[in-house]
Design a protein around this motif. Structure first.
Motif, mmCIF file in Angstrom:
data_model
loop_
_atom_site.group_PDB
_atom_site.id
_atom_site.type_symbol
_atom_site.label_atom_id
_atom_site.label_comp_id
_atom_site.label_asym_id
_atom_site.label_seq_id
_atom_site.Cartn_x
_atom_site.Cartn_y
_atom_site.Cartn_z
ATOM 1 N N LEU A 254 3.995 5.224 -4.913
ATOM 2 C CA LEU A 254 3.515 3.847 -5.011
ATOM 3 C C LEU A 254 2.001 3.809 -5.150
ATOM 4 C CD1 LEU A 254 5.751 2.313 -2.245
ATOM 5 C CD2 LEU A 254 5.820 1.714 -4.671
ATOM 6 N N ARG A 255 1.508 2.759 -5.796
ATOM 7 C CA ARG A 255 0.076 2.518 -5.938
ATOM 8 C C ARG A 255 -0.441 1.707 -4.747
ATOM 9 N NH1 ARG A 255 -2.656 1.939 -10.672
ATOM 10 N NH2 ARG A 255 -0.680 1.897 -11.779
ATOM 11 N N THR A 256 0.433 0.918 -4.140
ATOM 12 C CA THR A 256 0.046 -0.021 -3.094
ATOM 13 C C THR A 256 1.156 -0.097 -2.051
ATOM 14 O OG1 THR A 256 -0.744 -2.276 -2.708
ATOM 15 C CG2 THR A 256 1.035 -1.999 -4.315
ATOM 16 N N HIS A 257 0.939 -0.869 -1.022
ATOM 17 C CA HIS A 257 1.974 -1.079 -0.013
ATOM 18 C C HIS A 257 2.912 -2.198 -0.463
ATOM 19 C CE1 HIS A 257 -0.854 1.232 2.394
ATOM 20 N NE2 HIS A 257 0.185 1.535 3.137
ATOM 21 N N VAL A 258 4.194 -1.987 -0.228
ATOM 22 C CA VAL A 258 5.201 -2.989 -0.579
ATOM 23 C C VAL A 258 6.142 -3.198 0.597
ATOM 24 C CG1 VAL A 258 5.127 -2.475 -3.055
ATOM 25 C CG2 VAL A 258 6.760 -1.283 -1.600
ATOM 26 N N HIS A 259 6.713 -4.390 0.653
ATOM 27 C CA HIS A 259 7.726 -4.734 1.641
ATOM 28 C C HIS A 259 9.063 -4.777 0.918
ATOM 29 C CE1 HIS A 259 4.049 -6.220 3.490
ATOM 30 N NE2 HIS A 259 4.666 -6.111 4.646
ATOM 31 N N VAL A 260 10.063 -4.098 1.467
ATOM 32 C CA VAL A 260 11.378 -4.029 0.835
ATOM 33 C C VAL A 260 12.433 -4.368 1.882
ATOM 34 C CG1 VAL A 260 12.988 -2.559 -0.435
ATOM 35 C CG2 VAL A 260 10.530 -2.192 -0.667
ATOM 36 N N ALA B 143 3.543 -1.802 -9.053
ATOM 37 C CA ALA B 143 3.524 -1.231 -7.707
ATOM 38 C C ALA B 143 3.522 0.294 -7.744
ATOM 39 C CB ALA B 143 4.726 -1.716 -6.906
ATOM 40 N N TRP B 144 3.965 0.859 -8.866
ATOM 41 C CA TRP B 144 4.095 2.315 -8.987
ATOM 42 C C TRP B 144 2.827 2.931 -9.556
ATOM 43 C CZ3 TRP B 144 7.965 4.144 -6.356
ATOM 44 C CH2 TRP B 144 9.091 3.358 -6.180
ATOM 45 N N ALA B 145 2.451 4.101 -9.022
ATOM 46 C CA ALA B 145 1.281 4.825 -9.520
ATOM 47 C C ALA B 145 1.572 5.347 -10.920
ATOM 48 C CB ALA B 145 0.946 5.982 -8.578
ATOM 49 N N ASP B 146 0.552 5.329 -11.788
ATOM 50 C CA ASP B 146 0.724 5.809 -13.159
ATOM 51 C C ASP B 146 1.098 7.281 -13.215
ATOM 52 O OD1 ASP B 146 -2.002 3.807 -14.441
ATOM 53 O OD2 ASP B 146 0.123 3.336 -14.224
ATOM 54 N N ASP B 147 0.631 8.043 -12.251
ATOM 55 C CA ASP B 147 0.897 9.478 -12.256
ATOM 56 C C ASP B 147 2.154 9.836 -11.468
ATOM 57 O OD1 ASP B 147 -0.095 8.840 -9.771
ATOM 58 O OD2 ASP B 147 -1.409 10.585 -9.622
ATOM 59 N N ALA B 148 2.995 8.840 -11.224
ATOM 60 C CA ALA B 148 4.217 9.085 -10.449
ATOM 61 C C ALA B 148 5.134 10.022 -11.212
ATOM 62 C CB ALA B 148 4.937 7.771 -10.178
ATOM 63 N N PRO B 149 5.653 11.053 -10.526
ATOM 64 C CA PRO B 149 6.585 11.953 -11.203
ATOM 65 C C PRO B 149 7.866 11.224 -11.558
ATOM 66 C CG PRO B 149 6.450 12.484 -8.870
ATOM 67 C CD PRO B 149 5.423 11.423 -9.139
ATOM 68 N N GLY C 27 11.732 -12.295 -5.077
ATOM 69 C CA GLY C 27 10.721 -11.261 -5.200
ATOM 70 C C GLY C 27 10.401 -10.917 -6.645
ATOM 71 N N PRO C 28 9.728 -9.777 -6.835
ATOM 72 C CA PRO C 28 9.328 -9.369 -8.184
ATOM 73 C C PRO C 28 10.527 -9.251 -9.121
ATOM 74 C CG PRO C 28 8.273 -7.994 -6.534
ATOM 75 C CD PRO C 28 9.291 -8.835 -5.820
ATOM 76 N N GLY C 29 10.361 -9.720 -10.335
ATOM 77 C CA GLY C 29 11.421 -9.611 -11.325
ATOM 78 C C GLY C 29 12.485 -10.680 -11.238
ATOM 79 N N SER C 30 12.271 -11.676 -10.381
ATOM 80 C CA SER C 30 13.297 -12.696 -10.170
ATOM 81 C C SER C 30 12.980 -14.016 -10.861
ATOM 82 C CB SER C 30 13.468 -12.958 -8.671
ATOM 83 O OG SER C 30 12.293 -13.534 -8.130
#
Length: 106
Positions: free
Chosen positions: A5-11, A40-46, A67-70
């Motif tokens: 993740l690039r940032t903190h998220v609540h799930v 929310a995801w880092a660009d260099d995420a595997p 939430g996101p995407g809704s």
């Protein structure tokens, strides 16, 4: 290790409990599936996380209901991909109702 993740998220998990994940956390598959905001995801995420099924594209998967995407655009694209007609100017709530009605008919 899965995606980063690039940032903190609540799930929210399946039981409605809130979990917080951040850049230094290993994000479990169930949570990664619920994080719909690509920012929310880092660009260099595997890319070694679970591969989506060939039929599991955004327009074939029901958007989240909160939430996101809704948003209205996501639901309108989903309804259109499923051949569900909604009137011009339909609200997000109206589109979801049309999808739910179509699902009930199946």
């Amino acid at each position: 290790m899965g995606r980063r993740l690039r940032t903190h998220v609540h799930v929210h998990d399946a039981d409605g409990r809130t979990h917080v994940f951040g850049p230094d956390d290993d994000v479990p598959d169930w949570a990664a599936e619920r994080i719909g905001n690509p920012k929310a995801w880092a660009d260099d995420a595997p890319a070694d996380g679970p591969e989506p099924d060939a039929d599991d594209t955004d327009e074939n998967s029901e958007p989240p209901r909160s939430g996101p995407g809704s948003g209205e655009a996501s639901w309108a694209a989903y309804a259109a991909a499923r051949g569900i007609e909604v009137p011009d100017g339909a609200s997000r709530k109206d589109i979801i109702a049309a999808v739910d009605a179509a699902n009930a008919e199946q």
